[in-house]
Design a protein around this motif. Structure first.
Motif, mmCIF file in Angstrom:
data_model
loop_
_atom_site.group_PDB
_atom_site.id
_atom_site.type_symbol
_atom_site.label_atom_id
_atom_site.label_comp_id
_atom_site.label_asym_id
_atom_site.label_seq_id
_atom_site.Cartn_x
_atom_site.Cartn_y
_atom_site.Cartn_z
ATOM 1 N N MET A 37 -9.436 3.874 -8.143
ATOM 2 C CA MET A 37 -8.675 3.501 -6.944
ATOM 3 C C MET A 37 -9.356 3.952 -5.640
ATOM 4 S SD MET A 37 -5.635 2.112 -7.971
ATOM 5 C CE MET A 37 -4.284 2.563 -6.891
ATOM 6 N N THR A 38 -10.656 4.220 -5.696
ATOM 7 C CA THR A 38 -11.326 4.735 -4.492
ATOM 8 C C THR A 38 -11.354 3.711 -3.349
ATOM 9 O OG1 THR A 38 -13.442 4.090 -5.439
ATOM 10 C CG2 THR A 38 -12.811 6.386 -5.702
ATOM 11 N N ASP A 39 -11.165 2.446 -3.689
ATOM 12 C CA ASP A 39 -11.123 1.429 -2.631
ATOM 13 C C ASP A 39 -9.731 1.320 -2.014
ATOM 14 O OD1 ASP A 39 -10.115 0.499 -5.024
ATOM 15 O OD2 ASP A 39 -10.651 -1.594 -4.614
ATOM 16 N N ARG A 40 -8.741 2.033 -2.584
ATOM 17 C CA ARG A 40 -7.359 1.919 -2.102
ATOM 18 C C ARG A 40 -6.805 3.209 -1.502
ATOM 19 N NH1 ARG A 40 -4.383 -1.825 -4.817
ATOM 20 N NH2 ARG A 40 -2.924 -1.564 -3.097
ATOM 21 N N GLN A 152 -1.396 14.985 -9.682
ATOM 22 C CA GLN A 152 -1.177 13.862 -10.612
ATOM 23 C C GLN A 152 0.127 13.145 -10.273
ATOM 24 O OE1 GLN A 152 -3.318 12.711 -13.255
ATOM 25 N NE2 GLN A 152 -1.942 10.998 -12.869
ATOM 26 N N ASN A 153 1.193 13.912 -10.030
ATOM 27 C CA ASN A 153 2.484 13.302 -9.710
ATOM 28 C C ASN A 153 2.450 12.617 -8.345
ATOM 29 O OD1 ASN A 153 3.687 14.013 -12.130
ATOM 30 N ND2 ASN A 153 4.263 16.040 -11.380
ATOM 31 N N LEU A 154 1.740 13.210 -7.405
ATOM 32 C CA LEU A 154 1.572 12.577 -6.096
ATOM 33 C C LEU A 154 0.835 11.249 -6.252
ATOM 34 C CD1 LEU A 154 1.474 12.497 -2.973
ATOM 35 C CD2 LEU A 154 -0.581 13.936 -3.103
ATOM 36 N N PHE A 155 -0.249 11.257 -7.026
ATOM 37 C CA PHE A 155 -1.011 10.023 -7.250
ATOM 38 C C PHE A 155 -0.119 8.949 -7.888
ATOM 39 C CE2 PHE A 155 -3.352 7.257 -10.114
ATOM 40 C CZ PHE A 155 -4.245 6.664 -9.233
ATOM 41 N N ASP A 156 0.643 9.329 -8.909
ATOM 42 C CA ASP A 156 1.516 8.362 -9.596
ATOM 43 C C ASP A 156 2.533 7.768 -8.622
ATOM 44 O OD1 ASP A 156 0.160 8.941 -11.926
ATOM 45 O OD2 ASP A 156 1.722 10.266 -12.731
ATOM 46 N N THR A 157 3.058 8.613 -7.731
ATOM 47 C CA THR A 157 4.045 8.157 -6.757
ATOM 48 C C THR A 157 3.427 7.143 -5.790
ATOM 49 O OG1 THR A 157 5.108 10.323 -6.861
ATOM 50 C CG2 THR A 157 5.667 8.935 -4.973
ATOM 51 N N ILE A 158 2.238 7.475 -5.295
ATOM 52 C CA ILE A 158 1.562 6.580 -4.348
ATOM 53 C C ILE A 158 1.200 5.265 -5.033
ATOM 54 C CG2 ILE A 158 -0.538 6.246 -2.970
ATOM 55 C CD1 ILE A 158 -0.498 9.327 -2.499
#
Ligand code: 4NP
Length: 162
Positions: A37-40, A152-158
Motif C-alpha cells: 500500500m505504499t502508493d496509498r 497493525q490495528n491503525l493500518f486495518d482501520t485506515i
C-alpha cells in the motif's frame, strides 16, 4: 507521477521524536509495505520538543527495533502547525502529547485529526505508550510490543476506510 496529496498521511508524535514516534513510523511503514500500500499511505513522525531535531533515533531504540526487523531511518524534527494541514491523522503516544497537540492545533477541525495510539490497542491494558528514555531494555521492548499491535490495528482501520 503519483501526487503525494492523493495519499493518506499519518503523523506519529511523541516528545523527543527519537524513541517512540520514529519506532511507530518504522513499524507502520513496514506494515504498509508488506500490504503493498505504499502508493496509498505514507507516514512521518515528529516531536513536541525540538531539542533533538536532526538526530537519528536513539541507538537503544534502533537496536531493539532492528532485532525485530525494523531498520529505523528518520531525522528528528519538531511538530509544526503545517502538519495539521498536511496530515490526515496525527497519532499521540501519551496523554501529555495529546494535550499538547490539542493545544497547538490551529482549528477545531484540525484537532479532530488527533488520536491516542492507545485507542488502537486491543490486548494491551495500558492507556498510553510509556516514554522508554530512562528505562532499560525491557522498556524499549514493551514500547515495540505496544506499537506493533497499535500500528497493525491503525493500518486495518485506515485500509477499511480507503
Ligand atoms: P521520545 O523519548 O519522546 O519517545 O522520543 C524521549 C526522548 C528524549 C527526551 C524525552 C523523551 N528528552 O527529554 O530528551
Amino acid at each position: 507521477m503519483e501526487e503525494v496529496s492523493s495519499k493518506y498521511k499519518v503523523l506519529f508524535v511523541c516528545l523527543g521524536n527519537i524513541c517512540r514516534s520514529p519506532a511507530a513510523q518504522g513499524i507502520f511503514e513496514h506494515i504498509v509495505r508488506e500490504n503493498g500500500m505504499t502508493d496509498r499511505i505514507i507516514a512521518d513522525s515528529a516531536g513536541l520538543y525540538g531539542g533533538h531535531a536532526g538526530q537519528h533515533p536513539d541507538r537503544r531504540m534502533r537496536t531493539a527495533a532492528l532485532y525485530r526487523g525494523y531498520g529505523l531511518k528518520h531525522s528528528a524534527r519538531q511538530v509544526r502547525s503545517y502538519d495539521f494541514r498536511d496530515f490526515d491523522l496525527i497519532i499521540a503516544m501519551d496523554d501529555q502529547n495529546y494535550e499538547d497537540l490539542m493545544h497547538i492545533a490551529p482549528s477545531v477541525e484540525d484537532s479532530r485529526k488527533i488520536r491516542r495510539m492507545a485507542s488502537y490497542f486491543t490486548t494491551h491494558k495500558i492507556s498510553y505508550v510509556p516514554d522508554p528514555y530512562y528505562m532499560g531494555a525491557e522498556g524499549f521492548s514493551l514500547v515495540l510490543d505496544l506499537l506493533e499491535e497499535g500500528c497493525q490495528n491503525l493500518f486495518d482501520t485506515i485500509k477499511a476506510e480507503l
